[in-house]
Design a protein around this motif. Structure first.
Motif, PDB file in Angstrom:
ATOM      1  N   VAL A  31       0.843  -1.193   0.000  1.00 30.05           N
ATOM      2  CA  VAL A  31       0.000   0.000   0.000  1.00 30.05           C
ATOM      3  C   VAL A  31       0.881   1.247   0.000  1.00 30.05           C
ATOM      4  O   VAL A  31       0.616   2.216  -0.723  1.00 30.05           O
ATOM      5  CB  VAL A  31      -0.960  -0.002   1.212  1.00 30.05           C
ATOM      6  N   ALA A  32       1.939   1.226   0.789  1.00 32.28           N
ATOM      7  CA  ALA A  32       2.852   2.369   0.839  1.00 32.28           C
ATOM      8  C   ALA A  32       3.534   2.590  -0.502  1.00 32.28           C
ATOM      9  O   ALA A  32       3.664   3.727  -0.961  1.00 32.28           O
ATOM     10  CB  ALA A  32       3.894   2.154   1.935  1.00 32.28           C
ATOM     11  N   LEU A  33       3.957   1.512  -1.169  1.00 27.18           N
ATOM     12  CA  LEU A  33       4.619   1.650  -2.470  1.00 27.18           C
ATOM     13  C   LEU A  33       3.670   2.182  -3.536  1.00 27.18           C
ATOM     14  O   LEU A  33       4.056   3.013  -4.362  1.00 27.18           O
ATOM     15  CB  LEU A  33       5.214   0.309  -2.905  1.00 27.18           C
ATOM     16  N   VAL A  34       2.436   1.709  -3.520  1.00 28.15           N
ATOM     17  CA  VAL A  34       1.445   2.223  -4.470  1.00 28.15           C
ATOM     18  C   VAL A  34       1.200   3.709  -4.196  1.00 28.15           C
ATOM     19  O   VAL A  34       1.091   4.513  -5.125  1.00 28.15           O
ATOM     20  CB  VAL A  34       0.144   1.400  -4.396  1.00 28.15           C
ATOM     21  N   GLY A  35       1.147   4.078  -2.917  1.00 32.05           N
ATOM     22  CA  GLY A  35       0.977   5.489  -2.571  1.00 32.05           C
ATOM     23  C   GLY A  35       2.136   6.344  -3.046  1.00 32.05           C
ATOM     24  O   GLY A  35       1.941   7.444  -3.564  1.00 32.05           O
ATOM     25  N   LEU A  36       3.360   5.838  -2.889  1.00 29.48           N
ATOM     26  CA  LEU A  36       4.530   6.580  -3.378  1.00 29.48           C
ATOM     27  C   LEU A  36       4.506   6.720  -4.887  1.00 29.48           C
ATOM     28  O   LEU A  36       4.863   7.774  -5.434  1.00 29.48           O
ATOM     29  CB  LEU A  36       5.822   5.892  -2.928  1.00 29.48           C
ATOM     30  N   ALA A  37       4.089   5.666  -5.584  1.00 32.16           N
ATOM     31  CA  ALA A  37       3.969   5.760  -7.044  1.00 32.16           C
ATOM     32  C   ALA A  37       2.949   6.826  -7.424  1.00 32.16           C
ATOM     33  O   ALA A  37       3.166   7.609  -8.360  1.00 32.16           O
ATOM     34  CB  ALA A  37       3.581   4.409  -7.633  1.00 32.16           C
ATOM     35  N   GLY A  38       1.864   6.881  -6.681  1.00 34.33           N
ATOM     36  CA  GLY A  38       0.859   7.916  -6.924  1.00 34.33           C
ATOM     37  C   GLY A  38       1.404   9.313  -6.699  1.00 34.33           C
ATOM     38  O   GLY A  38       1.096  10.244  -7.450  1.00 34.33           O
ATOM     39  N   ILE A  39       2.242   9.459  -5.673  1.00 30.30           N
ATOM     40  CA  ILE A  39       2.861  10.763  -5.415  1.00 30.30           C
ATOM     41  C   ILE A  39       3.758  11.163  -6.578  1.00 30.30           C
ATOM     42  O   ILE A  39       3.712  12.302  -7.059  1.00 30.30           O
ATOM     43  CB  ILE A  39       3.659  10.734  -4.094  1.00 30.30           C
ATOM     44  N   LEU A  40       4.591  10.228  -7.045  1.00 37.42           N
ATOM     45  CA  LEU A  40       5.488  10.537  -8.153  1.00 37.42           C
ATOM     46  C   LEU A  40       4.720  10.919  -9.413  1.00 37.42           C
ATOM     47  O   LEU A  40       5.085  11.858 -10.113  1.00 37.42           O
ATOM     48  CB  LEU A  40       6.406   9.346  -8.452  1.00 37.42           C
ATOM     49  N   LEU A  41       3.666  10.185  -9.701  1.00 37.96           N
ATOM     50  CA  LEU A  41       2.853  10.507 -10.882  1.00 37.96           C
ATOM     51  C   LEU A  41       2.085  11.808 -10.675  1.00 37.96           C
ATOM     52  O   LEU A  41       1.978  12.625 -11.594  1.00 37.96           O
ATOM     53  CB  LEU A  41       1.907   9.355 -11.194  1.00 37.96           C
ATOM     54  N   GLY A  42       1.566  12.001  -9.473  1.00 40.37           N
ATOM     55  CA  GLY A  42       0.813  13.212  -9.185  1.00 40.37           C
ATOM     56  C   GLY A  42       1.643  14.480  -9.282  1.00 40.37           C
ATOM     57  O   GLY A  42       1.135  15.540  -9.666  1.00 40.37           O
ATOM     58  N   GLU A  43       2.939  14.375  -8.966  1.00 38.52           N
ATOM     59  CA  GLU A  43       3.829  15.539  -9.083  1.00 38.52           C
ATOM     60  C   GLU A  43       3.930  16.019 -10.519  1.00 38.52           C
ATOM     61  O   GLU A  43       4.259  17.176 -10.760  1.00 38.52           O
ATOM     62  CB  GLU A  43       5.234  15.191  -8.598  1.00 38.52           C
ATOM     63  N   GLN A  44       3.674  15.149 -11.473  1.00 40.50           N
ATOM     64  CA  GLN A  44       3.834  15.502 -12.877  1.00 40.50           C
ATOM     65  C   GLN A  44       2.577  16.120 -13.483  1.00 40.50           C
ATOM     66  O   GLN A  44       2.618  16.646 -14.589  1.00 40.50           O
ATOM     67  CB  GLN A  44       4.239  14.263 -13.681  1.00 40.50           C
ATOM     68  N   ILE A  45       1.461  16.079 -12.780  1.00 42.06           N
ATOM     69  CA  ILE A  45       0.205  16.581 -13.340  1.00 42.06           C
ATOM     70  C   ILE A  45       0.250  18.083 -13.597  1.00 42.06           C
ATOM     71  O   ILE A  45      -0.142  18.546 -14.666  1.00 42.06           O
ATOM     72  CB  ILE A  45      -0.975  16.203 -12.425  1.00 42.06           C
ATOM     73  N   VAL A  46       0.729  18.856 -12.634  1.00 41.91           N
ATOM     74  CA  VAL A  46       0.748  20.318 -12.792  1.00 41.91           C
ATOM     75  C   VAL A  46       1.692  20.736 -13.926  1.00 41.91           C
ATOM     76  O   VAL A  46       1.291  21.519 -14.796  1.00 41.91           O
ATOM     77  CB  VAL A  46       1.102  21.020 -11.468  1.00 41.91           C
ATOM     78  N   PRO A  47       2.944  20.231 -13.986  1.00 42.38           N
ATOM     79  CA  PRO A  47       3.807  20.627 -15.105  1.00 42.38           C
ATOM     80  C   PRO A  47       3.231  20.228 -16.468  1.00 42.38           C
ATOM     81  O   PRO A  47       3.344  20.985 -17.427  1.00 42.38           O
ATOM     82  CB  PRO A  47       5.119  19.884 -14.839  1.00 42.38           C
ATOM     83  N   VAL A  48       2.590  19.065 -16.551  1.00 43.17           N
ATOM     84  CA  VAL A  48       1.996  18.645 -17.825  1.00 43.17           C
ATOM     85  C   VAL A  48       0.853  19.580 -18.197  1.00 43.17           C
ATOM     86  O   VAL A  48       0.728  20.005 -19.344  1.00 43.17           O
ATOM     87  CB  VAL A  48       1.521  17.175 -17.748  1.00 43.17           C
TER      88      VAL A  48
END
Length: 82
Positions: A31-48
């Motif tokens: 669950v923690a790893l999936v959450g971290l993956a979500g954080i990494l992907l979520g960081e890219q939403i605003v720049p995109v």
């Protein structure tokens, strides 16, 4: 001081989400790893979104900026030479 308040706010938000999902903290490793993956992907939403609004070439952005951060790959040769 601002960064600490932002961090506290993010932690509170995650705690609320964990509570709503019925996940106890600390989360199980997957669950923690999936959450971290979500954080990494979520960081890219605003720049995109900004690049879409500015009509900047997204393929170059994904290749040079997003992929190294998300996948943990080494920087491009252009960045190493600079």
């Amino acid at each position: 001081m601002k960064i600490y308040l932002v961090s506290l706010g993010a932690g509170l938000l995650v705690g609320i989400v964990y509570s709503l999902l019925g996940v106890r903290s600390p989360a199980p490793p997957i669950v923690a790893l999936v959450g971290l993956a979500g954080i990494l992907l979520g960081e890219q939403i605003v720049p995109v979104a900004k690049r879409l609004a500015d009509r900047i070439e997204l393929v170059r952005y994904f290749h040079e900026d997003c992929a190294p951060q998300i996948l943990g790959t080494p920087s491009t040769a252009k960045e190493r030479d600079a």
